[in-house]
Design an enzyme around this catalytic site. Structure first.
Site, PDB file in Angstrom:
ATOM      1  N   ARG A   1       0.823  -1.225   0.000  1.00  0.00           N
ATOM      2  CA  ARG A   1       0.000   0.000   0.000  1.00  0.00           C
ATOM      3  C   ARG A   1       0.852   1.267   0.000  1.00  0.00           C
ATOM      4  O   ARG A   1       0.450   2.290   0.559  1.00  0.00           O
ATOM      5  CB  ARG A   1      -0.944   0.034   1.211  1.00  0.00           C
ATOM      6  CG  ARG A   1      -2.063  -0.979   1.149  1.00  0.00           C
ATOM      7  CD  ARG A   1      -3.140  -0.534   0.160  1.00  0.00           C
ATOM      8  NE  ARG A   1      -4.084  -1.599  -0.075  1.00  0.00           N
ATOM      9  CZ  ARG A   1      -5.204  -1.781   0.611  1.00  0.00           C
ATOM     10  NH1 ARG A   1      -5.533  -0.948   1.570  1.00  0.00           N
ATOM     11  NH2 ARG A   1      -6.004  -2.777   0.325  1.00  0.00           N
TER      12      ARG A   1
ATOM     13  N   ARG B   1      -3.282   6.342   0.297  1.00  0.00           N
ATOM     14  CA  ARG B   1      -3.766   7.516   1.005  1.00  0.00           C
ATOM     15  C   ARG B   1      -2.781   8.184   1.944  1.00  0.00           C
ATOM     16  O   ARG B   1      -3.051   9.273   2.435  1.00  0.00           O
ATOM     17  CB  ARG B   1      -5.042   7.166   1.763  1.00  0.00           C
ATOM     18  CG  ARG B   1      -6.232   7.076   0.815  1.00  0.00           C
ATOM     19  CD  ARG B   1      -7.446   6.567   1.530  1.00  0.00           C
ATOM     20  NE  ARG B   1      -7.201   5.215   1.989  1.00  0.00           N
ATOM     21  CZ  ARG B   1      -8.064   4.506   2.695  1.00  0.00           C
ATOM     22  NH1 ARG B   1      -9.210   5.048   3.053  1.00  0.00           N
ATOM     23  NH2 ARG B   1      -7.792   3.265   3.064  1.00  0.00           N
TER      24      ARG B   1
ATOM     25  N   ARG C   1      -6.571  11.515  -6.923  1.00  0.00           N
ATOM     26  CA  ARG C   1      -7.725  10.625  -6.822  1.00  0.00           C
ATOM     27  C   ARG C   1      -9.019  11.353  -6.449  1.00  0.00           C
ATOM     28  O   ARG C   1     -10.085  10.739  -6.389  1.00  0.00           O
ATOM     29  CB  ARG C   1      -7.449   9.551  -5.759  1.00  0.00           C
ATOM     30  CG  ARG C   1      -6.694   8.305  -6.213  1.00  0.00           C
ATOM     31  CD  ARG C   1      -7.535   7.354  -7.027  1.00  0.00           C
ATOM     32  NE  ARG C   1      -8.925   7.270  -6.614  1.00  0.00           N
ATOM     33  CZ  ARG C   1      -9.360   6.600  -5.563  1.00  0.00           C
ATOM     34  NH1 ARG C   1      -8.558   5.887  -4.843  1.00  0.00           N
ATOM     35  NH2 ARG C   1     -10.644   6.604  -5.236  1.00  0.00           N
TER      36      ARG C   1
ATOM     37  N   ASP D   1      -6.341  -3.294  -7.650  1.00  0.00           N
ATOM     38  CA  ASP D   1      -6.942  -3.881  -6.451  1.00  0.00           C
ATOM     39  C   ASP D   1      -7.220  -5.351  -6.727  1.00  0.00           C
ATOM     40  O   ASP D   1      -7.400  -5.750  -7.889  1.00  0.00           O
ATOM     41  CB  ASP D   1      -8.239  -3.167  -6.061  1.00  0.00           C
ATOM     42  CG  ASP D   1      -8.655  -3.541  -4.638  1.00  0.00           C
ATOM     43  OD1 ASP D   1      -8.170  -2.900  -3.693  1.00  0.00           O
ATOM     44  OD2 ASP D   1      -9.422  -4.504  -4.469  1.00  0.00           O
TER      45      ASP D   1
ATOM     46  N   TYR E   1     -14.592 -12.172   0.037  1.00  0.00           N
ATOM     47  CA  TYR E   1     -15.348 -10.980  -0.382  1.00  0.00           C
ATOM     48  C   TYR E   1     -16.604 -11.373  -1.161  1.00  0.00           C
ATOM     49  O   TYR E   1     -17.673 -10.781  -0.987  1.00  0.00           O
ATOM     50  CB  TYR E   1     -14.475 -10.043  -1.216  1.00  0.00           C
ATOM     51  CG  TYR E   1     -13.489  -9.263  -0.363  1.00  0.00           C
ATOM     52  CD1 TYR E   1     -13.940  -8.266   0.494  1.00  0.00           C
ATOM     53  CD2 TYR E   1     -12.130  -9.539  -0.396  1.00  0.00           C
ATOM     54  CE1 TYR E   1     -13.058  -7.561   1.304  1.00  0.00           C
ATOM     55  CE2 TYR E   1     -11.240  -8.844   0.413  1.00  0.00           C
ATOM     56  CZ  TYR E   1     -11.705  -7.857   1.261  1.00  0.00           C
ATOM     57  OH  TYR E   1     -10.837  -7.169   2.061  1.00  0.00           O
TER      58      TYR E   1
HETATM   59  O1  CP3 Z   1       0.441   0.172  -3.076  1.00  0.00           O
HETATM   60  C1  CP3 Z   1      -0.059  -0.960  -3.196  1.00  0.00           C
HETATM   61  O2  CP3 Z   1       0.140  -1.867  -2.369  1.00  0.00           O
HETATM   62  C2  CP3 Z   1      -0.853  -1.266  -4.456  1.00  0.00           C
HETATM   63  C3  CP3 Z   1      -2.228  -1.036  -4.374  1.00  0.00           C
HETATM   64  C4  CP3 Z   1      -3.185  -2.016  -3.728  1.00  0.00           C
HETATM   65  C5  CP3 Z   1      -4.514  -1.632  -3.440  1.00  0.00           C
HETATM   66  N1  CP3 Z   1      -5.202  -2.719  -3.020  1.00  0.00           N
HETATM   67  C6  CP3 Z   1      -5.048  -0.275  -3.642  1.00  0.00           C
HETATM   68  C7  CP3 Z   1      -6.173   0.150  -2.817  1.00  0.00           C
HETATM   69  C8  CP3 Z   1      -3.075  -3.362  -3.404  1.00  0.00           C
HETATM   70  C9  CP3 Z   1      -1.869  -4.262  -3.463  1.00  0.00           C
HETATM   71  C10 CP3 Z   1      -4.365  -3.791  -2.947  1.00  0.00           C
HETATM   72  C11 CP3 Z   1      -4.668  -5.188  -2.574  1.00  0.00           C
HETATM   73  C12 CP3 Z   1      -5.848  -5.446  -1.742  1.00  0.00           C
HETATM   74  N2  CP3 Z   1      -7.108  -4.931  -1.869  1.00  0.00           N
HETATM   75  C13 CP3 Z   1      -5.886  -6.416  -0.728  1.00  0.00           C
HETATM   76  C14 CP3 Z   1      -4.721  -7.285  -0.319  1.00  0.00           C
HETATM   77  C15 CP3 Z   1      -3.774  -6.511   0.504  1.00  0.00           C
HETATM   78  C16 CP3 Z   1      -4.244  -6.247   1.892  1.00  0.00           C
HETATM   79  O3  CP3 Z   1      -4.397  -5.083   2.241  1.00  0.00           O
HETATM   80  O4  CP3 Z   1      -4.428  -7.241   2.626  1.00  0.00           O
HETATM   81  C17 CP3 Z   1      -7.174  -6.437  -0.194  1.00  0.00           C
HETATM   82  C18 CP3 Z   1      -7.665  -7.285   0.955  1.00  0.00           C
HETATM   83  C19 CP3 Z   1      -7.940  -5.487  -0.924  1.00  0.00           C
HETATM   84  C20 CP3 Z   1      -9.386  -5.160  -0.758  1.00  0.00           C
HETATM   85  C21 CP3 Z   1      -9.509  -3.721  -0.407  1.00  0.00           C
HETATM   86  N3  CP3 Z   1      -9.504  -2.691  -1.321  1.00  0.00           N
HETATM   87  C22 CP3 Z   1      -9.560  -3.141   0.891  1.00  0.00           C
HETATM   88  C23 CP3 Z   1      -9.596  -3.905   2.196  1.00  0.00           C
HETATM   89  C24 CP3 Z   1      -9.574  -1.741   0.711  1.00  0.00           C
HETATM   90  C25 CP3 Z   1      -9.506  -0.668   1.779  1.00  0.00           C
HETATM   91  C26 CP3 Z   1     -10.816  -0.059   2.105  1.00  0.00           C
HETATM   92  C27 CP3 Z   1     -10.597   1.307   2.703  1.00  0.00           C
HETATM   93  O5  CP3 Z   1     -10.975   2.276   2.029  1.00  0.00           O
HETATM   94  O6  CP3 Z   1     -10.020   1.374   3.794  1.00  0.00           O
HETATM   95  C28 CP3 Z   1      -9.551  -1.495  -0.671  1.00  0.00           C
HETATM   96  C29 CP3 Z   1      -9.521  -0.179  -1.339  1.00  0.00           C
HETATM   97  C30 CP3 Z   1      -8.158   0.229  -1.798  1.00  0.00           C
HETATM   98  N4  CP3 Z   1      -7.316  -0.558  -2.532  1.00  0.00           N
HETATM   99  C31 CP3 Z   1      -7.550   1.482  -1.583  1.00  0.00           C
HETATM  100  C32 CP3 Z   1      -6.310   1.456  -2.221  1.00  0.00           C
HETATM  101  C33 CP3 Z   1      -5.295   2.545  -2.349  1.00  0.00           C
HETATM  102  C34 CP3 Z   1      -8.173   2.640  -0.835  1.00  0.00           C
HETATM  103  C35 CP3 Z   1      -9.166   3.300  -1.727  1.00  0.00           C
HETATM  104  C36 CP3 Z   1      -8.966   4.769  -1.829  1.00  0.00           C
HETATM  105  O7  CP3 Z   1      -7.829   5.269  -1.821  1.00  0.00           O
HETATM  106  O8  CP3 Z   1     -10.001   5.451  -1.974  1.00  0.00           O
END
Ligand code: CP3
Length: 363
Positions: A43, A47, A56, A92, A167
């Site tokens: 990540r 953010r 974004r 994602d 999910y």
């Molecule tokens: O920088 C990186 O690591 C690459 C980007 C990345 C994202 N999601 C972007 C994202 C990666 C590798 C993921 C993988 C992902 N997505 C996982 C596996 C990694 C982990 O965290 O265990 C999982 C479980 C998800 C599902 C998911 N998507 C979640 C739990 C969330 C967070 C919800 C929240 O808003 O707190 C997301 C949304 C997400 N994916 C965001 C980002 C940057 C946040 C959305 C935003 O910025 O508006």
């Protein structure tokens, strides 16, 4: 075929060489010595960065994943800012599932939400196979990024069948994974059919990224730690193994990561990983004993430590770099993703500190 001038192509089954394939990150994944312990952060694109929040501001998450220029910019932001040893594609885990026909959204502050949860055989049939044309925006983003990144490797990724299934079955994030487990224990045949479908989608998604030029892949089984080792081996491992085996000849290291997986580290390695991701609960020297000498490890600073005073961060980073020396290869990372409230300057300092502590004189 043989290695071309950019060094990115390879014979089937042989590691790629030259350029990003000889970077400190890829070398550590292959358990080869390098100039320093490489570091990147799960990540890292997200953010915690003001430049991310700005770009974004008016673009929904899923849509931003489908715009190659935007994906390229967001992926490059942490590389420019922190000097990390690898970029990770901005995307994602649910992107390929949406491409496979499942109606879902990523809700800010919540995560993926599925319109009609997948709970029957007919629902499983709704998950279509995918190919490059279904995720052409990912193919294009990876190609743009590989051209921009030069010698810095790009990591591709996907969600593992169990975490994706959670999910889909729950319909959204879940603390207990109760509906998922109810299906797994109650209807193993349907469970295996669902996971086999998801493994197919995941493998296809990773192949698109490898064909477009990523230097490594990470399979995220974030929620596998919810299972006992016996159940993991019975219900999950065969499907993750199918994905990882499908990439055995791709010439790029395969990282396999989950949270709360202390009891699963050996099994997750056996699933076919070259590198096993470790969360902050297990010291890396202990993790290495569980995983064995033929795999590298990745981790494992608690992301919450980054919110503590610098002296605390520094001592924990030192401990992890030291414990990582017990492993045949160590990629420094967090034990899970960067928290949004993290001060990005602390991340930059951690990169510099890891490099300084681990610097090895040139051979
Ligand atoms: O920088 C990186 O690591 C690459 C980007 C990345 C994202 N999601 C972007 C994202 C990666 C590798 C993921 C993988 C992902 N997505 C996982 C596996 C990694 C982990 O965290 O265990 C999982 C479980 C998800 C599902 C998911 N998507 C979640 C739990 C969330 C967070 C919800 C929240 O808003 O707190 C997301 C949304 C997400 N994916 C965001 C980002 C940057 C946040 C959305 C935003 O910025 O508006």
């Amino acid at each position: 075929m043989t290695t071309d001038t950019t060094g990115t192509a390879a014979r089937d089954g042989e590691p790629r060489r030259g350029g990003p394939a000889d970077s400190p990150f890829v070398r550590a994944c292959r358990r080869e010595p390098g100039p320093h312990t490489p570091v990147w952060f799960m990540r890292q694109a997200g953010r915690s960065l003001p430049e991310y929040r700005e770009i974004r501001a008016n673009v929904p998450m899923l849509e931003s994943c489908r715009r190659p220029e935007l994906v390229t910019e967001i992926t490059l932001q942490p590389v420019r800012r922190h000097g990390v040893d690898a970029a990770i594609l901005f995307s994602d885990i649910v992107v390929p599932v949406a491409a496979a026909g499942i109606d879902l959204d990523i809700v800010p502050g919540t995560g993926p939400v599925v319109a009609e949860p997948v709970r029957t055989a007919a629902d499983v049939e709704r998950i279509n196979p995918i190919g490059r044309d279904d995720v052409s925006y990912v193919d294009e983003a990876v190609r743009l990024l590989v051209a921009e990144l030069g010698d810095t490797p790009l990591i591709g990724f996907a969600g593992a069948p169990f975490t994706l299934a959670s999910y889909l079955v729950e319909g959204g994030p879940s603390r207990t994974h109760a509906k998922t487990k109810a299906l797994m224990y109650g209807d193993p045949e349907l469970w295996h059919a669902l996971c086999a479908r998801l493994a197919q989608v995941t493998l296809a998604f990773l192949r698109v990224q490898v064909d477009a030029g990523v230097s490594a892949v990470q399979l995220f089984d974030s929620w596998a730690g919810a299972l006992s080792e016996a159940d993991y081996r019975r219900y999950v491992l065969p499907h993750s193994a199918h994905v990882l085996a499908g990439l055995a000849g791709a010439g790029v290291p395969r990282i396999h990561f989950g949270v709360g997986t202390a009891e699963l580290l050996g099994a997750m390695g056996e699933a076919g990983a070259d590198v096993v991701g470790v969360d902050w609960r297990t010291p890396l020297d202990v993790a290495t004993r569980r995983i064995g000498p033929d795999k590298a490890v990745q981790g494992n600073l608690d992301p919450a430590v980054l919110l503590a005073p610098w002296e605390v961060v520094e001592s924990q980073v030192r401990r992890i770099v030291d414990q990582g020396r017990a492993a045949p290869g160590h990629v420094f990372n967090l034990g899970h993703g960067v928290l949004p409230e993290t001060d990005p300057e602390v991340l930059t300092r951690v990169v510099a500190l890891v490099h300084e502590l681990s610097a090895r004189p040139a051979a």
